[in-house]
Motif scaffolding. Structure first.
Motif, PDB file in Angstrom:
ATOM      1  N   VAL A   9       0.861  -1.189   0.000  1.00 42.87           N
ATOM      2  CA  VAL A   9       0.000   0.000   0.000  1.00 42.87           C
ATOM      3  C   VAL A   9       0.892   1.233   0.000  1.00 42.87           C
ATOM      4  O   VAL A   9       1.791   1.362   0.849  1.00 42.87           O
ATOM      5  CB  VAL A   9      -0.909   0.039   1.258  1.00 42.87           C
ATOM      6  N   GLY A  46      -5.583  -2.137   4.408  1.00 42.40           N
ATOM      7  CA  GLY A  46      -5.311  -2.724   3.079  1.00 42.40           C
ATOM      8  C   GLY A  46      -6.026  -4.057   2.909  1.00 42.40           C
ATOM      9  O   GLY A  46      -6.611  -4.331   1.862  1.00 42.40           O
ATOM     10  N   GLY A  49      -9.727  -3.451   2.275  1.00 42.16           N
ATOM     11  CA  GLY A  49     -10.110  -2.683   1.093  1.00 42.16           C
ATOM     12  C   GLY A  49     -10.449  -1.228   1.376  1.00 42.16           C
ATOM     13  O   GLY A  49     -11.155  -0.582   0.601  1.00 42.16           O
ATOM     14  N   ARG A  50      -9.939  -0.693   2.483  1.00 40.91           N
ATOM     15  CA  ARG A  50     -10.267   0.702   2.829  1.00 40.91           C
ATOM     16  C   ARG A  50      -9.247   1.682   2.255  1.00 40.91           C
ATOM     17  O   ARG A  50      -9.451   2.884   2.294  1.00 40.91           O
ATOM     18  CB  ARG A  50     -10.293   0.900   4.351  1.00 40.91           C
ATOM     19  N   VAL A  51      -8.116   1.161   1.822  1.00 41.22           N
ATOM     20  CA  VAL A  51      -7.109   1.984   1.132  1.00 41.22           C
ATOM     21  C   VAL A  51      -6.703   1.223  -0.130  1.00 41.22           C
ATOM     22  O   VAL A  51      -6.739  -0.016  -0.147  1.00 41.22           O
ATOM     23  CB  VAL A  51      -5.854   2.242   2.017  1.00 41.22           C
ATOM     24  N   PRO A  52      -6.349   1.954  -1.195  1.00 41.60           N
ATOM     25  CA  PRO A  52      -6.005   1.257  -2.434  1.00 41.60           C
ATOM     26  C   PRO A  52      -4.709   0.454  -2.292  1.00 41.60           C
ATOM     27  O   PRO A  52      -3.745   0.929  -1.683  1.00 41.60           O
ATOM     28  CB  PRO A  52      -5.818   2.391  -3.454  1.00 41.60           C
ATOM     29  N   ARG A  53      -4.719  -0.768  -2.826  1.00 44.55           N
ATOM     30  CA  ARG A  53      -3.511  -1.616  -2.784  1.00 44.55           C
ATOM     31  C   ARG A  53      -2.773  -1.518  -4.110  1.00 44.55           C
ATOM     32  O   ARG A  53      -3.398  -1.531  -5.158  1.00 44.55           O
ATOM     33  CB  ARG A  53      -3.886  -3.081  -2.593  1.00 44.55           C
ATOM     34  N   SER A  54      -1.440  -1.484  -4.034  1.00 49.88           N
ATOM     35  CA  SER A  54      -0.651  -1.572  -5.265  1.00 49.88           C
ATOM     36  C   SER A  54      -0.476  -3.024  -5.667  1.00 49.88           C
ATOM     37  O   SER A  54      -0.325  -3.342  -6.843  1.00 49.88           O
ATOM     38  CB  SER A  54       0.739  -0.961  -5.106  1.00 49.88           C
ATOM     39  N   ASP A  69     -15.124  -5.200  -2.677  1.00 45.72           N
ATOM     40  CA  ASP A  69     -15.113  -3.936  -1.940  1.00 45.72           C
ATOM     41  C   ASP A  69     -15.442  -4.248  -0.475  1.00 45.72           C
ATOM     42  O   ASP A  69     -15.724  -5.398  -0.116  1.00 45.72           O
ATOM     43  CB  ASP A  69     -16.076  -2.907  -2.557  1.00 45.72           C
TER      44      ASP A  69
END
Ligand code: ATP
Length: 234
Positions: A9, A46, A49-54, A69
């Motif tokens: 993240v 992460g 799903g509350r922050v975007p994952r790389s 989601d």
């Protein structure tokens, strides 16, 4: 069983979590330990799903839920109890609990409330009071109960002891032990060493966004991995 593989993240130029791989087994409390800013909260966010994952793959009981989601993750059995509890202080305890069963029919919501009230008698007695009137420890119990209202297979829990008295920490610890005993997996971010020693069978140590050690809590303490992490040296 939760398996997280290669979770990364980044917030702009800052990579908060890098290539984290970990597991959490049913019926156990698994710790995520580390110094301030190590990436513990971001790992939980992460996973949920509350922050975007790389990058990263999230598997729950053999089901790949990576693309889900937050709402779909909750339906799949993954609940998050965030840092600072995040209750609605003006809503009643019961209405706060019902937030955790959002989207369920009336019958299911009633059944789950009954389960919570059977487990925590005092919550039933005070269900019509505003949540803001409770002590910190009681609010934490209600926040955990709200997470249980989604009937999760795994609860992600961020610093439940934060700001609590030692007695309240013990109460929260007791509630978590019960939850694990009932077969739910708990993945616990926690800085309270006593609580970690009491509850966690195994733990993952994280420093600068990366996993640096894994083992039983006794092994990690004996090897110095935990105290080093807490001092920010790991
Ligand atoms: P603490 O115990 O203090 O909560 P932590 O181990 O949970 O620490 P995180 O909150 O996951 O650590 O933070 C990891 C890193 O990511 C830190 O450097 C933090 O400043 C950064 N970070 C976290 N959230 C954000 C955000 N929303 N935007 C930018 N950077 C962030």
């Amino acid at each position: 069983m939760l398996t997280v593989e290669d979770l990364t993240v980044a917030f702009g130029p800052t990579t908060a979590v890098r290539g984290v791989t970990l597991h959490a087994a049913p019926g156990t409390v698994t710790g995520i330990l580390g110094a301030n800013g190590a990436g513990k909260s971001t790992t939980l966010l992460g996973i949920h799903g509350r922050v975007p994952r790389s990058s990263g793959r999230i598997v729950l009981d053999g089901q790949d839920v990576t693309g889900h989601d937050t709402r779909a993750l909750v339906r799949a059995g993954l609940a998050l109890c965030p840092e600072n509890r995040r209750l609605f202080p003006g809503l009643t305890i019961e209405d706060n609990l019902l937030v955790g069963a959002h989207g369920q029919g009336r019958k299911v919501r009633r059944q789950r409330l009954r389960g919570i009230y059977d487990r925590f008698g005092w919550v039933h007695a005070r269900r019509a009071e505003p949540a803001g009137r409770l002590s910190g420890g009681q609010q934490q119990t209600v926040a955990i109960a709200r997470a249980l209202m989604s009937d999760p297979r795994l609860v992600l829990l961020d610093e439940p002891s934060s700001g609590l008295s030692p007695v309240a920490v013990d109460e929260v610890g007791e509630a978590l032990r019960d939850i694990a005993r009932a077969g739910t997996a708990v993945l616990l971010v926690e800085q309270n060493v006593r609580l970690v020693r009491q509850l966690c069978s195994t733990a993952w140590v994280i420093a600068h966004g990366e996993i640096t050690a894994h083992g039983t809590v006794a092994e990690l303490f004996a090897a110095g991995a935990v105290s080093d992490a807490y001092l920010g040296k790991a």
